[in-house]
Design an enzyme around this catalytic site. Structure first.
Site, PDB file in Angstrom:
ATOM      1  CD  GLU A  66      54.599 -65.847   9.207  1.00  0.00           C
ATOM      2  OE1 GLU A  66      54.345 -66.845   8.499  1.00  0.00           O
ATOM      3  OE2 GLU A  66      54.058 -65.640  10.310  1.00  0.00           O
ATOM      4  CD  GLU A 103      49.779 -66.453   8.703  1.00  0.00           C
ATOM      5  OE1 GLU A 103      49.295 -67.534   9.116  1.00  0.00           O
ATOM      6  OE2 GLU A 103      50.776 -66.402   7.964  1.00  0.00           O
TER       7      GLU A 103
END
Length: 804
Positions: free
Chosen positions: A566, A461
């Site tokens: 995710e 991320e």
């Protein structure tokens, strides 16, 4: 929905055995089936081998013809389990009848690949598994051997001819064909037989997980559903896997890859065909990189300090000051207990075949007073590799934290500023990050580990909008080259390089790195952090299908392999510390970072999972199935949410796969998701492939280092490192002396040093933030230009294993 496998139409018809005149019909498949294998009390299950051995009064008047099965035959290595109840004399019930390797007709199955079969034949025709056609290579070879060995003698006496022919047929079904499990040594056959007996006690010992000795006999080394597993501390549990999964572990053969998570998932010694075989995965979040909402009990004792524990940095500082309660070693206690071997077994038993494991950079080293616990979590990642191998699971290693932080969020190690590819220390921190990618890539590219750690998420991320996509792309290309240098090119050489989209979206990465070898695009599609709604979860059943499915298909064509690294079942941000410690919640209108969110209502109904009604659970399950089908290749975040030490229960239920399984809102078989969005074949393979050589024009358009970085300016004016340090090569596990565990470095030609400080230059705190100015002058007494990594003659430094 998964349907029963019908009886195959191409089964070979054989003459019926003279066991009974009765015909049976399997109502489930509407097809005739053979009579069941006789039980221990069946009449005339004689130990004799022929009519000659029967006494005058052995057969009562009017009785049916006896069954001349005889005693089970054993070779010099001891008994082997087999699939027929009768032919085993009820000696080894349970697991053995489930194993393709124990089948009494193993030789009549066609080979699937090295060490495994496509589908095993079983004596019970309801399994719907067919023998290899007569004339197939394996079938023909063994049939000819049987005919040559047991050809009936030339005799005119009809009764003897019939008896001999019957004996040949029965022996064909009863003779044990010694088979290796993957590449198991013949001496392990006796241990495999023990695996099918509930009376087996297993073994214990350092790191053997059942591979040692117990009670003077060989311990269990493999098994399926219902088998007993012994862990390294000597405790046992019963393996539950209704999907045909088989575990395997032998410390004397610790790199055996014969285990299989489920019968439909390729074993570790088989090829995983990405784009065809689906990644059905789950994260082990909060284990090696603790997060407040996943393991609140770690943070709760320290949230009321003057500097509350809000991330691993402040948690580590608080623990180091708390010697009365174990100090920083509390983190290792967490590693030992939060995730254990049994979790890996349960994940395979849940129908999942992949793990995504978040690893921090301090698994390798720390610098400049960073308070993190250095190196210890690496020891537990090595255990993760061992346990994943044991249960046939593959690993996506995700580098979750980087020096200076790549996103400023608590799960990057430190809440606050972004100092990676941004700010005055942004370039130096990127150099250091690339070194850590290199160290990890060299370890996992070794052949001992490459079949288990098959994906490498190089950066979790990164907030691309702060860095710029061109700068992030340049960094990604440099990381790709580093991983490929470690692993080499060609199928099976090293891991898939997994690129997070940096929150730019799939379409912005179409065509990235043309001709690249084994790459994947990683997105994290969450519903929880957008606009909040009090609509019940039952209204979200088609949301993933409309929001994600089409984009995934398009990106699989334009980029290549896509995966959702995710996702969760949360449709609101309700849950203790989901947004961070003391950060509030959008849903309740008290979110600290963005007060513009207005209160929707109380989060209590969303977190009171003990009182969820069946309608709510059904709605959650529908959302799960739609998400799985739309995303195709995925890793749920996360396997487990720990209890709060304040309330004694899970406070973020929509984020726990394990809790959902236990309470009925996650599917017990993830294959139920196939077709949930109305399209049973959402992706038409094959995926794009490449040789690995990126066109020179692309490399030229993405130079490293970039000319400048955000909030830092020209790279030439910023602090940078030089490759003159000793490389802290990652340590290997300890197994039996005969096991070659590798030296941590796959490519012996990669001899560049570690990026370290130049003695004549000045540096800022790596976590300084973006408002500080670079040192001036930057360096003294020489050039300010840094040296980039080259193949210099410098041997890596092998670090010892972390303390036990």
């Amino acid at each position: 929905m998964s349907q029963p496998t019908p009886v195959r139409s191409d089964n070979i018809n054989y003459d019926p055995l003279p066991l009974t005149s009765e015909q049976h019909t399997d109502s489930l498949y509407n097809a005739p089936s053979a009579p069941p294998s006789p039980g221990p009390d069946a009449a005339f299950h004689t130990p004799q081998q022929s009519f000659r051995e029967l006494g005058d009064e052995s057969i009562p008047s009017g009785a049916a013809q006896p069954r001349f099965l005889g005693a089970a035959l054993y070779d010099e290595r001891g008994p082997n389990i087999r699939d027929s109840y009768a032919s085993s004399h009820n000696t080894y019930p349970s697991i053995g009848r489930e194993s393709e390797y124990s089948s009494s007709v193993y030789a009549l199955n066609e080979a699937r690949g090295a060490g495994s079969l496509s589908e095993p034949y079983h004596d019970d025709p309801r399994d719907g598994m067919a023998m290899s056609p007569v004339g197939g290579a394996r079938a023909s070879r063994y049939m000819e051997e049987k005919r040559a060995t047991y050809a009936p003698p030339r005799s005119k006496r009809k009764v003897i001819v019939i008896a001999v022919v019957a004996a040949v047929i029965l022996l064909l079904l009863a003779i044990i064909i010694p088979v290796y499990f993957a590449v198991v040594k013949p001496k392990n056959n006796a241990a495999n037989a023990d695996a099918s007996s509930d009376s087996s006690s297993g073994g214990s010992g350092s790191n053997n997980s059942g591979g040692g000795k117990a009670g003077g006999s060989l311990a269990v080394k493999t098994g399926g559903d219902g088998s007993k597993v012994t862990m390294e501390d000597g405790t046992t549990f019963t393996y539950s896997n209704k999907f045909g999964g088989m575990w395997y572990w032998d410390e004397e053969d610790p790199f055996n890859n014969g285990a299989r998570a489920q019968k439909w998932s390729p074993a570790l010694n088989e090829t995983f065909n990405y784009g065809i075989d689906k990644i059905r995965g789950v994260n082990l979040g909060g284990w090696l990189t603790p997060e407040p909402f996943i393991v609140p009990s770690l943070f709760e004792p320290y949230v009321n300090l003057p500097t509350p524990a809000v991330d691993e940095w402040t948690l580590s500082e608080a623990m180091r000051a708390d010697s009365a309660n174990g100090g920083i070693n509390q983190l290792e206690d967490h590693y030992k207990t939060f995730i254990t071997e049994q979790d890996f077994a349960e994940i395979a038993g849940a129908g999942l075949n992949y793990l995504r494991i978040a690893l921090p950079y301090w698994a390798i080293e720390v610098r400049d007073g960073e308070p993190f616990l250095e190196g210890v979590c690496w020891k537990y990642f090595l255990k993760a590799i061992q346990w994943a191998r044991k249960y046939g699971l593959r690993i996506n290693l995700d580098l979750h934290t980087l020096p200076g932080s790549q996103n400023g969020w608590n799960h990057s190690g430190r809440l606050g500023d972004i100092n990676m590819l941004q700010g005055p220390m942004g370039f130096a921190n990127a150099q250091r990050s690339l070194d850590y990618i290199r160290v990890i890539a060299e370890f996992i590219s070794q052949p001992q580990y490459s079949s288990v750690v098959t994906m490498f998420g190089i950066t979790n991320e990164p907030r691309g909008s702060f860095m710029g996509q061109d700068v992030l792309s340049s960094y990604y290309l440099q990381a790709y080259d580093i991983v490929r240098k470690a692993s080499g090119t060609g199928e099976g050489q090293g891991p898939i390089v997994n690129f997070h989209d940096g929150f730019f979206g799939r379409t912005n990465w179409a065509g990235f790195l043309p001709n690249a070898d084994r790459i994947s695009l990683d997105l994290h599609p969450y519903l929880a952090f957008a606009q909040q709604s009090d609509a019940p979860i039952t209204t979200y059943g088609t949301t993933p299908c409309t929001a994600w499915a089409s984009d995934v298909n398009s990106s699989m064509s334009a980029f290549g392999l896509n995966n959702a690294g995710e996702w969760s079942l949360a449709v609101t941000d309700c849950g203790k510390w989901v947004n961070g410690v003391n950060q509030g919640m959008r849903y309740e209108g008290n979110y600290v970072l963005d007060p513009s969110f207005k209160r929707v209502g109380s989060c209590d109904p969303w977190t009171d999972w003990q009182n969820f009604d069946q309608t709510t659970k059904d709605g959650m399950k529908t959302l799960a199935l739609a998400s799985m089908d739309a995303l195709q290749n995925y890793f749920f975040w996360t396997w487990k949410i720990g209890n709060s030490s304040v309330t004694g229960k899970v406070e973020a239920p929509h984020w726990s796969y394990k809790l959902g399984l236990e309470n009925g809102w996650m599917p017990t078989d993830p294959r139920e998701a196939d077709g949930q969005c109305g399209n049973t074949a959402p992706w038409d393979p094959p995926l794009k492939t490449g040789s690995g050589q990126i066109p020179a024009s692309v490399s030229a358009s993405l130079p490293w280092p970039p000319a400048s970085i955000s909030k830092g300016g020209a790279v030439t004016d910023l602090p940078s490192y030089t490759p003159t340090g000793a490389v802290p090569t990652l340590s290997a596990p300890t197994f039996s002396p005969s096991a070659s565990v590798g030296d941590g470095w796959a490519n012996a030609d990669d001899k560049a040093g570690l990026m370290v400080a130049i003695s004549s230059c000045s540096y800022l705190d790596p976590w300084i933030g973006t408002t500080a100015n670079p040192p001036s002058p930057l360096c003294s007494g020489g050039s300010t230009r840094r040296k980039e990594p080259v193949l210099e003659v410098r041997e890596p430094m092998i670090t010892p294993p972390p303390g036990v």
